[in-house]
Design a protein around this motif. Structure first.
Motif, mmCIF file in Angstrom:
data_model
loop_
_atom_site.group_PDB
_atom_site.id
_atom_site.type_symbol
_atom_site.label_atom_id
_atom_site.label_comp_id
_atom_site.label_asym_id
_atom_site.label_seq_id
_atom_site.Cartn_x
_atom_site.Cartn_y
_atom_site.Cartn_z
ATOM 1 N N THR A 29 0.817 -1.205 0.000
ATOM 2 C CA THR A 29 0.000 0.000 0.000
ATOM 3 C C THR A 29 0.857 1.265 0.000
ATOM 4 O O THR A 29 0.511 2.263 -0.649
ATOM 5 N N GLY A 30 2.001 1.248 0.703
ATOM 6 C CA GLY A 30 2.865 2.423 0.749
ATOM 7 C C GLY A 30 3.349 2.855 -0.615
ATOM 8 O O GLY A 30 3.304 4.045 -0.955
ATOM 9 N N ALA A 31 3.793 1.903 -1.424
ATOM 10 C CA ALA A 31 4.282 2.225 -2.768
ATOM 11 C C ALA A 31 3.145 2.735 -3.654
ATOM 12 O O ALA A 31 3.330 3.641 -4.474
ATOM 13 N N ARG A 32 1.972 2.171 -3.480
ATOM 14 C CA ARG A 32 0.825 2.619 -4.278
ATOM 15 C C ARG A 32 0.434 4.052 -3.907
ATOM 16 O O ARG A 32 0.111 4.861 -4.777
ATOM 17 N N MET A 33 0.475 4.361 -2.613
ATOM 18 C CA MET A 33 0.145 5.722 -2.188
ATOM 19 C C MET A 33 1.221 6.723 -2.623
ATOM 20 O O MET A 33 0.922 7.896 -2.886
ATOM 21 N N LEU A 47 -4.735 1.691 -9.207
ATOM 22 C CA LEU A 47 -3.672 1.500 -8.211
ATOM 23 C C LEU A 47 -3.987 0.369 -7.241
ATOM 24 O O LEU A 47 -3.163 0.050 -6.386
ATOM 25 N N HIS A 48 -5.143 -0.253 -7.401
ATOM 26 C CA HIS A 48 -5.558 -1.240 -6.404
ATOM 27 C C HIS A 48 -5.820 -2.622 -7.013
ATOM 28 O O HIS A 48 -6.607 -3.402 -6.480
ATOM 29 N N LEU A 49 -5.124 -2.919 -8.089
ATOM 30 C CA LEU A 49 -5.187 -4.249 -8.670
ATOM 31 C C LEU A 49 -4.656 -5.264 -7.661
ATOM 32 O O LEU A 49 -3.632 -5.038 -7.015
ATOM 33 N N GLN A 50 -5.356 -6.378 -7.525
ATOM 34 C CA GLN A 50 -4.972 -7.409 -6.563
ATOM 35 C C GLN A 50 -4.476 -8.663 -7.281
ATOM 36 O O GLN A 50 -5.054 -9.087 -8.282
ATOM 37 N N ARG A 88 -11.879 -1.708 1.657
ATOM 38 C CA ARG A 88 -11.060 -1.745 2.859
ATOM 39 C C ARG A 88 -9.577 -1.612 2.508
ATOM 40 O O ARG A 88 -9.121 -2.127 1.491
ATOM 41 N N ILE A 89 -8.851 -0.943 3.381
ATOM 42 C CA ILE A 89 -7.413 -0.744 3.176
ATOM 43 C C ILE A 89 -6.673 -1.980 3.666
ATOM 44 O O ILE A 89 -6.794 -2.373 4.827
ATOM 45 N N GLY A 90 -5.920 -2.594 2.750
ATOM 46 C CA GLY A 90 -5.131 -3.769 3.080
ATOM 47 C C GLY A 90 -3.656 -3.496 2.932
ATOM 48 O O GLY A 90 -3.232 -2.380 2.608
#
Length: 360
Positions: free
Chosen positions: A79-83, A182-185, A235-237
């Motif tokens: 998540t840090g790199a995405r943000m 930015l939130h591809l899983q 939800r933030i993971g």
């Protein structure tokens, strides 16, 4: 009573069309032929041809999805790199969206800034970044509408509506900015990948004032569908924000809207009017099945949601920015005068709605 108007709407999307890239990724990660065939069938039925991203597709899609290496196979970024990517790139897209309004020197007279986003968080935030980039007044009043999902488009306009009604001289800049890709899983779960199939990046900017030009904003109303709070979650993971979009969402929307048409009193979504009294239906393009559910639930004709279907086909679901893309097309092409009803759906499960009039 002062009436608030959307005078202008500007839009922008990133340069990279990633729809095919993301489909290829899902095809690689799904566990078996049967699931891949089902996914491909859903791709064909999605009625989406393009989705855009700030991430440039990789030349080596077997190893990584994007050139930056945010999505390397078996090593998707946290998540840090995405943000960090959001902080660096969101403001660039937002600036393009605002510049497309063509306000130029008039930006210095903006009194309020409302920013809606549910796909990234930084501090100082996008609002303060835009003040610096656009040369807005350092004393401008700023409001953030965060993490409310696709329905935040309506909430942001609602804030602007109330500001203008209380301060008739206000000039409110509303920015909806989403970097959904930015939130591809990295998961073989079909439901998660089908949700990812819908989303793209985009920005919409609008100017809301008391000047009687464009779209007049009327009453806002929200309806929460009982016992549906688990159908849309965000939800933030540790590996980005995780979207859960249940297949029960469309039938629940259709059922709720059928009930609204039967109820049809002045407290309902239709405000006691028949559907025939509305010329325009500005519906958030959340997906083909969502639009089908609205059409069926309200008993609308096959062309009633054409503006929404066009936006979905050309850009996908851009979360809170999407409804504004639909309204922009209506401002450009719909007959005037027209009466309309706008709605967007979000976690809750809620339907955020407002009436509007297109005055030309």
């Amino acid at each position: 009573m002062t009436v608030a108007y959307i005078n202008r709407i500007g839009t922008a999307v990133p340069e990279y069309d990633v729809h095919g890239t993301f489909i290829h990724f899902a095809d690689q990660i799904l566990p078996d032929r049967r699931t891949r065939l089902l996914f491909q069938r859903m791709v064909q039925r999605a009625d989406i041809e393009h989705r855009y991203s700030t991430l440039e597709p990789s030349d080596n899609p077997e190893a990584e999805v994007d050139r930056k290496g945010l999505y390397q196979m078996c090593r998707f970024a946290g998540t840090g790199a995405r943000m960090a990517h959001f902080e660096a790139h969101a403001v660039e897209l937002a600036q393009r969206g605002v510049e497309s309004l063509g306000l130029s020197e008039a930006l210095s007279s903006i009194t309020h800034l409302v920013v809606a986003s549910c796909t990234g968080f930084t501090a100082p935030g996008l609002d303060q970044q835009l003040v610096d980039r656009l040369g807005l007044s350092p004393s401008i009043e700023r409001t953030l509408v965060g993490f409310m999902g696709c329905a935040a488009a309506v909430n942001a306009l609602k804030v602007a509506h109330h500001i203008v009604r209380s301060e008739p001289s206000a000039k409110v800049l509303v920015v909806n900015l989403e970097l959904c890709t930015l939130h591809l899983q990295e998961t073989p779960e079909l439901e998660v990948l089908l949700s990812a199939l819908l989303f793209g990046d985009g920005c919409a900017a609008s100017l809301v004032t008391a000047r009687p030009e464009g779209i007049a904003l009327k009453d806002f109303r929200v309806v929460t569908i009982p016992d549906t709070s688990d159908l849309i979650t965000w939800r933030i993971g540790d590996s980005g924000f995780k979207m859960s979009l249940s297949g029960e969402v469309p039938p629940q929307i259709a059922r709720a809207l059928r009930q609204e048409t039967m109820r049809n009193d002045d407290q309902g979504i239709l405000r006691g009017h028949s559907k025939e009294e509305y010329d325009l239906w500005a519906v958030h393009a959340g997906g083909r099945t969502i639009l089908d559910a609205v059409e069926q639930g309200l008993g609308l004709g096959p062309d009633a949601l054409r503006w929404s279907r066009d936006v979905l086909r050309e850009f996908g679901n851009m979360s809170s920015a999407t409804l504004m893309f639909v309204l922009k097309r209506m401002m450009q092409h719909a007959p005037s005068p027209s009466r309309g009803l706008a709605m967007a759906f979000g976690p809750g499960l809620v339907a955020e709605t407002f009436r509007f009039a297109l005055n030309g």
